[in-house]
Motif scaffolding. Sequence first.
Motif, PDB file in Angstrom:
ATOM      1  N   ASN A 233      29.103  48.842   6.927  1.00 25.69           N
ATOM      2  CA  ASN A 233      28.392  47.766   6.230  1.00 25.69           C
ATOM      3  C   ASN A 233      27.052  48.195   5.635  1.00 25.69           C
ATOM      4  O   ASN A 233      26.297  47.353   5.133  1.00 25.69           O
ATOM      5  N   SER A 234      26.773  49.499   5.653  1.00 21.08           N
ATOM      6  CA  SER A 234      25.537  49.978   5.049  1.00 21.08           C
ATOM      7  C   SER A 234      25.527  49.727   3.541  1.00 21.08           C
ATOM      8  O   SER A 234      24.523  49.287   2.972  1.00 21.08           O
ATOM      9  N   ARG A 235      26.661  49.963   2.889  1.00 25.50           N
ATOM     10  CA  ARG A 235      26.737  49.748   1.442  1.00 25.50           C
ATOM     11  C   ARG A 235      26.653  48.261   1.116  1.00 25.50           C
ATOM     12  O   ARG A 235      26.074  47.868   0.097  1.00 25.50           O
ATOM     13  N   LEU A 236      27.235  47.435   1.970  1.00 20.09           N
ATOM     14  CA  LEU A 236      27.177  45.992   1.741  1.00 20.09           C
ATOM     15  C   LEU A 236      25.720  45.514   1.759  1.00 20.09           C
ATOM     16  O   LEU A 236      25.295  44.745   0.886  1.00 20.09           O
ATOM     17  N   VAL A 237      24.945  45.957   2.752  1.00 24.12           N
ATOM     18  CA  VAL A 237      23.538  45.562   2.839  1.00 24.12           C
ATOM     19  C   VAL A 237      22.766  46.096   1.640  1.00 24.12           C
ATOM     20  O   VAL A 237      21.960  45.372   1.026  1.00 24.12           O
ATOM     21  N   ALA A 238      22.998  47.374   1.279  1.00 23.92           N
ATOM     22  CA  ALA A 238      22.312  47.959   0.130  1.00 23.92           C
ATOM     23  C   ALA A 238      22.652  47.203  -1.152  1.00 23.92           C
ATOM     24  O   ALA A 238      21.778  46.988  -2.008  1.00 23.92           O
ATOM     25  N   SER A 239      23.913  46.789  -1.279  1.00 26.57           N
ATOM     26  CA  SER A 239      24.328  46.023  -2.456  1.00 26.57           C
ATOM     27  C   SER A 239      23.633  44.662  -2.495  1.00 26.57           C
ATOM     28  O   SER A 239      23.214  44.186  -3.560  1.00 26.57           O
ATOM     29  N   TYR A 240      23.503  44.039  -1.338  1.00 29.24           N
ATOM     30  CA  TYR A 240      22.848  42.732  -1.266  1.00 29.24           C
ATOM     31  C   TYR A 240      21.370  42.850  -1.625  1.00 29.24           C
ATOM     32  O   TYR A 240      20.836  42.022  -2.378  1.00 29.24           O
ATOM     33  N   LEU A 241      20.719  43.858  -1.088  1.00 22.54           N
ATOM     34  CA  LEU A 241      19.302  44.052  -1.406  1.00 22.54           C
ATOM     35  C   LEU A 241      19.111  44.291  -2.896  1.00 22.54           C
ATOM     36  O   LEU A 241      18.176  43.760  -3.518  1.00 22.54           O
ATOM     37  N   THR A 242      19.992  45.100  -3.472  1.00 21.53           N
ATOM     38  CA  THR A 242      19.911  45.397  -4.904  1.00 21.53           C
ATOM     39  C   THR A 242      20.187  44.151  -5.734  1.00 21.53           C
ATOM     40  O   THR A 242      19.508  43.899  -6.743  1.00 21.53           O
ATOM     41  N   ALA A 243      21.168  43.336  -5.316  1.00 24.24           N
ATOM     42  CA  ALA A 243      21.497  42.110  -6.042  1.00 24.24           C
ATOM     43  C   ALA A 243      20.326  41.128  -6.026  1.00 24.24           C
ATOM     44  O   ALA A 243      20.043  40.458  -7.035  1.00 24.24           O
ATOM     45  N   ILE A 244      19.640  41.028  -4.913  1.00 25.50           N
ATOM     46  CA  ILE A 244      18.479  40.136  -4.830  1.00 25.50           C
ATOM     47  C   ILE A 244      17.417  40.551  -5.836  1.00 25.50           C
ATOM     48  O   ILE A 244      16.811  39.714  -6.517  1.00 25.50           O
ATOM     49  N   ARG A 245      17.220  41.858  -5.965  1.00 24.18           N
ATOM     50  CA  ARG A 245      16.202  42.340  -6.902  1.00 24.18           C
ATOM     51  C   ARG A 245      16.643  42.138  -8.347  1.00 24.18           C
ATOM     52  O   ARG A 245      15.854  41.691  -9.184  1.00 24.18           O
ATOM     53  N   LEU A 246      17.906  42.476  -8.640  1.00 28.86           N
ATOM     54  CA  LEU A 246      18.388  42.359 -10.020  1.00 28.86           C
ATOM     55  C   LEU A 246      18.470  40.905 -10.458  1.00 28.86           C
ATOM     56  O   LEU A 246      18.234  40.575 -11.632  1.00 28.86           O
ATOM     57  N   ALA A 247      18.824  40.009  -9.543  1.00 28.04           N
ATOM     58  CA  ALA A 247      18.908  38.580  -9.870  1.00 28.04           C
ATOM     59  C   ALA A 247      17.537  37.926  -9.874  1.00 28.04           C
ATOM     60  O   ALA A 247      17.408  36.755 -10.267  1.00 28.04           O
ATOM     61  N   GLU A 248      16.526  38.677  -9.439  1.00 23.39           N
ATOM     62  CA  GLU A 248      15.148  38.174  -9.367  1.00 23.39           C
ATOM     63  C   GLU A 248      15.060  36.886  -8.556  1.00 23.39           C
ATOM     64  O   GLU A 248      14.364  35.935  -8.904  1.00 23.39           O
ATOM     65  N   VAL A 249      15.789  36.876  -7.453  1.00 30.61           N
ATOM     66  CA  VAL A 249      15.711  35.764  -6.507  1.00 30.61           C
ATOM     67  C   VAL A 249      14.583  36.094  -5.536  1.00 30.61           C
ATOM     68  O   VAL A 249      14.692  37.031  -4.741  1.00 30.61           O
ATOM     69  N   LYS A 250      13.520  35.345  -5.591  1.00 31.02           N
ATOM     70  CA  LYS A 250      12.350  35.632  -4.770  1.00 31.02           C
ATOM     71  C   LYS A 250      11.552  34.358  -4.525  1.00 31.02           C
ATOM     72  O   LYS A 250      11.645  33.386  -5.291  1.00 31.02           O
ATOM     73  N   PRO A 251      10.769  34.341  -3.469  1.00 30.69           N
ATOM     74  CA  PRO A 251       9.954  33.167  -3.177  1.00 30.69           C
ATOM     75  C   PRO A 251       8.786  33.062  -4.153  1.00 30.69           C
ATOM     76  O   PRO A 251       8.432  34.035  -4.833  1.00 30.69           O
ATOM     77  N   SER A 252       8.184  31.888  -4.210  1.00 32.65           N
ATOM     78  CA  SER A 252       7.045  31.704  -5.114  1.00 32.65           C
ATOM     79  C   SER A 252       5.839  32.522  -4.659  1.00 32.65           C
ATOM     80  O   SER A 252       5.007  32.945  -5.462  1.00 32.65           O
ATOM     81  N   ASP A 253       5.734  32.764  -3.360  1.00 29.60           N
ATOM     82  CA  ASP A 253       4.682  33.631  -2.839  1.00 29.60           C
ATOM     83  C   ASP A 253       5.151  34.220  -1.502  1.00 29.60           C
ATOM     84  O   ASP A 253       6.181  33.823  -0.961  1.00 29.60           O
TER      85      ASP A 253
END
Length: 353
Positions: A233-253
């Motif tokens: 599941n190392s690749r799954l976690v790495a893919s999720y982290l990358t997807a969060i960054r590429l989708a620019e899903v982030k908190p307001s602060d």
Amino acid sequence: MVCVAAFIVLALLSVFVAVLSIFRRDIGAKYWVTFKKAWGCVWKKVRLQKCETNFKDDIKNSILSKVVVRKPKLVKPISAGIEVAAVLIVALTVWSLVEGAKAGLSLWVFGTCNVSQPSNCSLSADVCGIDQAEPKNPLEAAGRWFTEWGEIFVGIPDRIRRWDAKQYLPQNTSYWSYDASRATALDIFDPGCAICLASFRNQQADGFFDRYNVAYIPYVIVNPSTGADRFPNSRLVASYLTAIRLAEVKPSDGTPYDWRILERIFTASDQNGINYQEAIKRLDATAATNLLDSWLLEFGASPIEIDRVRNLSESDEVKDALQSYRHIVDDRINAKGIPTLIFGGRRHTGLYE
């Protein structure tokens, strides 16, 4: 060649003779005379001069003296054997010196004494090695030996130059926290590597994330013999982290979602007291994905954002991004082990102390 081999053997025995000389000075005196003769012969060899033939004869005669009396017919074959043994001793010594120099240079340049199999080097820092596949035949092994020397010499400028983490930042970089007055650091890790977990905790305890603008690259270590990921599941976690960054899903602060997931994996445990890094390895892909989704929801992401991240994590865009990360780590940074950190103008391999 016999005199050179004799010098090597005498040099190895010098420590034991020195101890014996404390109790028997006559042994040390006899040894020293022979040693000086051997050294004189070697020094002449270095200057391309001939050794004294009588020293060679002395060595051989001292070995053959008992054989001559008991079994004269064995003198010639044993004499030839002495010559062969001398050649082998010299060859093995030269080989050992070359291998020692190679291991020392590799340790200085890459932080590991084994360029192709870093995890096999006991002198390395605590590290999850990025190993290459074992050679399939002697010809391939010989080719790799020379290739490793090439890598070492090519890597020497990297060891002494000043590293700038900004040159290797991935697309859509996220930082633990950002302050324009701080220098940038780059943290390269595999989500499933236990050394990365310990390194992350050490960084937190040392205030590393408060002194630098820390970015990261998730790198999935592959088993060279099977081609499979080393940690489940190392690749799954790495893919999720990358997807969060590429989708620019982030908190307001506050701390970005991907960093909060990393922090939980590396520092928190489940209800059974099992560290989440280990717990995720034991889950199937669906259960691991559901766990990451639940964390995103807990951190404040909306269901729509979570769906976007999940879908993107399985896309070719994320696969291409992970491949680009591998190119940065393998070809540009030339890392031999994980974690690798770039900060303070240096590249550091292994556990952050």
